[in-house]
Design a protein around this motif. Sequence first.
Motif, PDB file in Angstrom:
ATOM      1  N   LEU A 136      43.469   9.697  58.891  1.00  0.00           N
ATOM      2  CA  LEU A 136      42.636   8.508  58.847  1.00  0.00           C
ATOM      3  C   LEU A 136      42.097   8.311  57.436  1.00  0.00           C
ATOM      4  CD1 LEU A 136      40.341   8.586  62.029  1.00  0.00           C
ATOM      5  CD2 LEU A 136      42.279   7.091  61.583  1.00  0.00           C
ATOM      6  N   ALA A 137      41.974   7.061  57.030  1.00  0.00           N
ATOM      7  CA  ALA A 137      41.373   6.728  55.740  1.00  0.00           C
ATOM      8  C   ALA A 137      40.161   5.845  55.985  1.00  0.00           C
ATOM      9  CB  ALA A 137      42.372   6.025  54.833  1.00  0.00           C
ATOM     10  N   LEU A 138      39.126   6.025  55.176  1.00  0.00           N
ATOM     11  CA  LEU A 138      37.887   5.265  55.314  1.00  0.00           C
ATOM     12  C   LEU A 138      37.524   4.663  53.970  1.00  0.00           C
ATOM     13  CD1 LEU A 138      34.663   6.384  57.149  1.00  0.00           C
ATOM     14  CD2 LEU A 138      34.532   5.494  54.819  1.00  0.00           C
ATOM     15  N   CYS A 139      37.253   3.374  53.969  1.00  0.00           N
ATOM     16  CA  CYS A 139      36.839   2.671  52.754  1.00  0.00           C
ATOM     17  C   CYS A 139      35.330   2.430  52.813  1.00  0.00           C
ATOM     18  CB  CYS A 139      37.576   1.342  52.609  1.00  0.00           C
ATOM     19  SG  CYS A 139      37.095   0.407  51.130  1.00  0.00           S
TER      20      CYS A 139
ATOM     21  N   GLY B  53      34.700  -3.568  59.172  1.00  0.00           N
ATOM     22  CA  GLY B  53      33.272  -3.340  59.320  1.00  0.00           C
ATOM     23  C   GLY B  53      32.777  -2.403  58.234  1.00  0.00           C
ATOM     24  N   ALA B  54      31.502  -2.056  58.286  1.00  0.00           N
ATOM     25  CA  ALA B  54      30.961  -1.107  57.310  1.00  0.00           C
ATOM     26  C   ALA B  54      31.695   0.211  57.457  1.00  0.00           C
ATOM     27  CB  ALA B  54      29.469  -0.910  57.547  1.00  0.00           C
ATOM     28  N   GLY B  55      32.359   0.644  56.399  1.00  0.00           N
ATOM     29  CA  GLY B  55      33.204   1.829  56.494  1.00  0.00           C
ATOM     30  C   GLY B  55      34.479   1.510  57.237  1.00  0.00           C
ATOM     31  N   SER B  56      35.271   0.561  56.727  1.00  0.00           N
ATOM     32  CA  SER B  56      36.524   0.181  57.390  1.00  0.00           C
ATOM     33  C   SER B  56      37.458   1.378  57.491  1.00  0.00           C
ATOM     34  CB  SER B  56      37.217  -0.949  56.612  1.00  0.00           C
ATOM     35  OG  SER B  56      36.478  -2.139  56.705  1.00  0.00           O
ATOM     36  N   LEU B  57      38.179   1.463  58.606  1.00  0.00           N
ATOM     37  CA  LEU B  57      39.062   2.596  58.878  1.00  0.00           C
ATOM     38  C   LEU B  57      40.507   2.134  58.938  1.00  0.00           C
ATOM     39  CD1 LEU B  57      36.940   4.239  61.719  1.00  0.00           C
ATOM     40  CD2 LEU B  57      37.069   4.974  59.340  1.00  0.00           C
ATOM     41  N   VAL B  58      41.407   2.962  58.434  1.00  0.00           N
ATOM     42  CA  VAL B  58      42.837   2.678  58.458  1.00  0.00           C
ATOM     43  C   VAL B  58      43.541   3.816  59.180  1.00  0.00           C
ATOM     44  CG1 VAL B  58      44.910   2.232  57.100  1.00  0.00           C
ATOM     45  CG2 VAL B  58      42.685   1.424  56.275  1.00  0.00           C
ATOM     46  N   ALA B  59      44.297   3.477  60.228  1.00  0.00           N
ATOM     47  CA  ALA B  59      45.000   4.485  61.024  1.00  0.00           C
ATOM     48  C   ALA B  59      46.480   4.162  61.102  1.00  0.00           C
ATOM     49  CB  ALA B  59      44.412   4.558  62.435  1.00  0.00           C
TER      50      ALA B  59
END
Length: 505
Positions: free
Chosen positions: A419-422, A407-413
């Motif tokens: 946490l990382a945010l694209c 989604g808008a501002g994809s998150l990786v956990a």
Amino acid sequence: MRRLPNSLYRAEQVREFDRMAIEELGIAGAELMERAGKAALHALREAWPRARRIVVLAGIGNNGGDAYVVARLARAAGLEVRVWQVGDGARLKGDALRMARFWREAGGETAAYKPGLDLGGTDVVVDGLLGIGLNARLEGDWADAVRAINDSHAGVLALDIPTGLHADTGCVLGCAVNAQLTITFIALKQGLFTGAGPRHCGQIVYDDLRLPPQVLMSQAPAVSRLTFAGVAHLLAPRRRDAHKGDFGHVLIIGGGAGMGGAVRMAGEAALRVGAGLVSIATRPEHAAAISAARPELMCHAVSKVAELRPLLAKADVVAVGPGLGQSRWAQALLGAVLDNDLPMVVDADALNLLATEPVQRKNWILTPHPGEAARLLNTDTKAIQADRFAAVKALQQKYGGVVVLKGAGSLVAAADSPLALCDAGNPGMASGGMGDVLTGVIAGLLAQRRTLNSDPAQAMLLATRLGVSVHARAADIAAKEDGERGMLALDVVDALREVVNPAQF
């Protein structure tokens, strides 16, 4: 103002930075307001150099104090400025009250806000209503003022955060200002970059108000922005004696009835990011068409589990889900995949099937969109979007491995990792097949994990972060060519090769 840093913080952390600056470093709160107002006016003049008529809506807290500084400095610069006080002006106190007094002493006038205010004819509206402390739904004059701003047809500059946007979650509290430009101070707030944040913030600029670096270094960031520049080093040029066996064999399983295109796009994406070999396991009626369209894909007609097992034995990485469906065929193939120990990427209907019988494992990557995430957590999409940070953490804790909340501002956990945010990517990605491409990108990079990191868990996390970033950057390149509207998933695939060769020759 400066380039956006990669560290994102929660509102409580930013308030602590503000306290440290005032109480421990002796920087007066009024001085911080002056710096904020000066930076905001500079941003306004750069964004709207021809603006002459400025309307400032000021609240009763520190955000309002910043707004009064902007008004005073803008008037001193020769602009026509009108200030509307929203909320009981008698409740102004401390530095905000001082800045309101300075505005009046400089000859400025303040009018009490009245519902139904028409801001037409204004060049720029400055939103200084409410800052990062907002936690309740907007009502009354506050909500009315937000609507007046959004109906103004003027440029909109938000101070620190658009009023109505939650600083921690990026959700809208009833209604929110639609800013074209947001200047945020001291530190970046995580809610600006995901959920509804990007839509309401517009362009984001940043000013640290000249706080010493040790202030922000006093706390670990809540989230890190994932930038292509930060992961591009993982795409080093290949050895001259490399061969296809060095870059892994991906098996992609999917393409249920009528969905052969999904698995083909995933397979082509895996090839385009450099996987050595890519095999496709799909329904018999799709195999010939996929082979004809992309002969580099080794396409296998699979009607039963027995035909899948030899393919699993040859694979280094499995991606399951693109176009899979939820038929008995799909359930049987997913069951066979889950019976092996190969690292895997799980997407689309494989996630929906997983939601019915949840299991946990360490060596997989789940890539749900908000609807799939809701099914995985037995809730609804609204709850997921209300706090995407909490949702991705809950998904990771329940299912293990690495989780991408798209989604808008994809998150990786991932466990034991920040946490990382694209925040790259664009609305053109809101079309069918984009998730299938991401699945192939991550799987293709994971197949090359030996070039990423010798530790399997770390390689899986790096492949995911790199894949999300590569996918978003390719989409931005595709959109730059011909625009966002009408962009296809295969347009993104076409841009992948450029992205994964950043230092080629």
